[in-house]
Every structure is written in C-alpha cells, then in structure tokens.
Write an enzyme that holds these catalytic residues in place. Structure first.
Site, PDB file in Angstrom:
ATOM      1  N   ASP A  11       0.774  -1.264   0.000  1.00 53.41           N
ATOM      2  CA  ASP A  11       0.000   0.000   0.000  1.00 53.41           C
ATOM      3  C   ASP A  11       0.797   1.302   0.000  1.00 53.41           C
ATOM      4  OD1 ASP A  11      -1.831  -2.008   0.340  1.00 53.41           O
ATOM      5  OD2 ASP A  11      -2.818  -1.184   2.100  1.00 53.41           O
ATOM      6  N   ASP A  53      -4.796  -0.575  -1.658  1.00 55.52           N
ATOM      7  CA  ASP A  53      -6.169  -0.378  -1.212  1.00 55.52           C
ATOM      8  C   ASP A  53      -6.927   0.151  -2.416  1.00 55.52           C
ATOM      9  OD1 ASP A  53      -6.735  -1.060   1.378  1.00 55.52           O
ATOM     10  OD2 ASP A  53      -6.694   0.972   2.177  1.00 55.52           O
ATOM     11  N   HIS A  55     -10.654   1.052  -2.875  1.00 52.77           N
ATOM     12  CA  HIS A  55     -12.018   1.133  -2.342  1.00 52.77           C
ATOM     13  C   HIS A  55     -13.013   1.747  -3.310  1.00 52.77           C
ATOM     14  CE1 HIS A  55     -10.585  -0.119   1.535  1.00 52.77           C
ATOM     15  NE2 HIS A  55      -9.777   0.905   1.665  1.00 52.77           N
ATOM     16  N   HIS A  72     -10.351   7.249   1.599  1.00 52.95           N
ATOM     17  CA  HIS A  72      -8.997   7.164   1.032  1.00 52.95           C
ATOM     18  C   HIS A  72      -8.939   6.077  -0.028  1.00 52.95           C
ATOM     19  CE1 HIS A  72      -9.173   4.140   4.245  1.00 52.95           C
ATOM     20  NE2 HIS A  72      -8.366   3.448   3.475  1.00 52.95           N
ATOM     21  N   LYS A  97      -7.227  -4.728  -3.024  1.00 57.07           N
ATOM     22  CA  LYS A  97      -8.100  -5.204  -1.940  1.00 57.07           C
ATOM     23  C   LYS A  97      -9.018  -4.079  -1.492  1.00 57.07           C
ATOM     24  CE  LYS A  97      -4.366  -4.131   1.225  1.00 57.07           C
ATOM     25  NZ  LYS A  97      -4.770  -2.990   2.014  1.00 57.07           N
ATOM     26  N   CYS A 141      -2.092  -2.568   7.719  1.00 58.33           N
ATOM     27  CA  CYS A 141      -2.048  -3.503   6.597  1.00 58.33           C
ATOM     28  C   CYS A 141      -0.790  -4.362   6.581  1.00 58.33           C
ATOM     29  CB  CYS A 141      -2.234  -2.745   5.293  1.00 58.33           C
ATOM     30  SG  CYS A 141      -3.920  -2.120   5.165  1.00 58.33           S
TER      31      CYS A 141
HETATM   32  C1  VGL Z   1      -4.450   1.077   6.049  1.00 58.03           C
HETATM   33  C2  VGL Z   1      -5.729   2.205   7.553  1.00 58.03           C
HETATM   34  C3  VGL Z   1      -6.829   2.081   6.741  1.00 58.03           C
HETATM   35  C4  VGL Z   1      -3.107   0.540   5.683  1.00 58.03           C
HETATM   36  C5  VGL Z   1      -5.542   0.937   5.233  1.00 58.03           C
HETATM   37  O1  VGL Z   1      -2.788   0.421   4.474  1.00 58.03           O
HETATM   38  O2  VGL Z   1      -2.354   0.211   6.603  1.00 58.03           O
HETATM   39  N1  VGL Z   1      -4.557   1.711   7.210  1.00 58.03           N
HETATM   40  N2  VGL Z   1      -6.717   1.448   5.591  1.00 58.03           N
END
Ligand code: VGL
Length: 201
Positions: A11, A53, A55, A72, A97, A141
C-alpha cells in the site's frame, strides 16, 4: 530446502503518504529504501508484488458510512495511485483489496490481481516460500498481511528499514512489530539482505 523469495510491498499509495487523505508521517522516508529492495529483487529475477487499497466511493470502511477511516484510496483517483517516487517495474504483480464495500480488508491476502486471482494462489504458483514485506502501515495492513502470511506457513521477513506506522496511539507500531515477531516473523534490513543475496553468486 531451497527457498523461493518474493518482495511484497504493501500500500505505498498517495493517500497514505504526506499530503494524502490518511497520511503516515514519514512514509516518504521508506520509499527510496523500497526502491533499493526492488532493484535487488529484480536483479535476481525474483518476483515483486505490490498491494493497493482499492475502495469504492461508498464503503463501510469509511467513517461517513460507519467505519474507522476518512475516505482514502478510492478506485481510479490520484489518492489510490502508487506514489510516483516508488519505482515499480513493469512486471510487478499488482494485487488490489478493499473492493467489497462491506469489508475492511486490511490484509494483502484478501487482495487479488486484475483477473481475480488471490495473492496466496499467485504465490503458490511461483512456489514462493519466503516473503520479504515492507510498506504501509506497520500497525494495520503490514501487520495484517504478515499475520496471514504466517498462518499460511510462509516464512516472513519484515523489512525493518522499509515499514512505517500510523500510530494512532503512541507505541502502536512497536506493539505490532512484537506481535509479528511472536507469531514467527523475522526481522531483516537492506544491508543484511544484500550480503545474503551477494553470497549466492
Ligand atoms: C491502512 C488504515 C486504513 C493501511 C488501510 O494500508 O495500513 N490503514 N486502511
């Protein structure tokens, strides 16, 4: 027993970097180091995976819809793009994901490639035994991915110089690192790994 190594970068997207919607302080510091790992693995023709991520606009993951986080990494937005300083090669295997609006999906093991093939399956196809994990964020994550990897019996090497945490509470990252160690992850860092890679040749 022969080991088959792969690099897994978690990420490293604009929204998790300074200026982003859910910025991890100092995230920028690990990017040049991740680039060194990418070069090291690529030189040895070893697989590099990058998770993201990804979303939907409306998801229970976001606080406006009952979740824990500001919006985000919304699909196809600038915030969801990998940081431009991260030098991913063309053959990087990208897994996404967080597409299910009912689930949080912190772990890269819930991620899949563009054809819907899950990370674990992709790793098994390449017979990967050892995963070298870096990226963002240590306490979410990264931790979740490492814990899943260990459950699935991969050997996990945590790249101590290439992870960074959110630390909503002071000490969250430290705690996450101890949990990963207790579950069987091992620590390493670039200089140590470079020596190991060098010995092989
Ligand atoms: C993450 C908070 C919310 C991460 C993802 O990539 O660690 N942290 N979503």
């Amino acid at each position: 027993m022969k080991t088959y190594k792969a690099l897994l970068i978690i990420d490293v997207q604009n929204d998790f970097c300074p200026g982003g919607a859910l910025a991890v302080t100092d995230a920028g510091k690990i990017i040049p180091i991740l680039n060194r790992y990418i070069r090291l693995f690529s030189k040895d023709k070893l697989a590099v995976f990058a998770s993201r991520d990804w979303h939907k606009k409306i998801t229970r993951h976001f606080e406006q819809f009952g979740g824990a986080w500001p919006a985000h990494c919304i699909q196809n937005t600038k915030g969801a793009r990998f940081h431009r300083a991260l030098k991913l090669a063309k053959n990087t295997i990208i897994v996404s994901k967080g597409m299910n609006p009912k689930k949080d999906n912190y772990s890269a093991f819930q991620a899949e490639n563009s054809r819907g093939v899950k990370l674990e399956r992709l790793l098994r196809i390449l017979r990967i035994t050892d995963l070298y994990v870096g990226g963002l964020a240590t306490d979410y994550c990264v931790k979740s991915s490492v814990m899943d990897a260990l459950k699935k019996r991969f050997r996990v090497w945590l790249l101590m110089d290439a992870i960074m945490g959110v630390n909503l509470k002071t000490g969250d990252s430290k705690k996450a690192i101890s949990e990963m160690m207790c579950a069987g992850a091992k620590k390493t860092a670039f200089s140590r790994l470079k020596k190991q890679f060098g010995q092989k040749r």
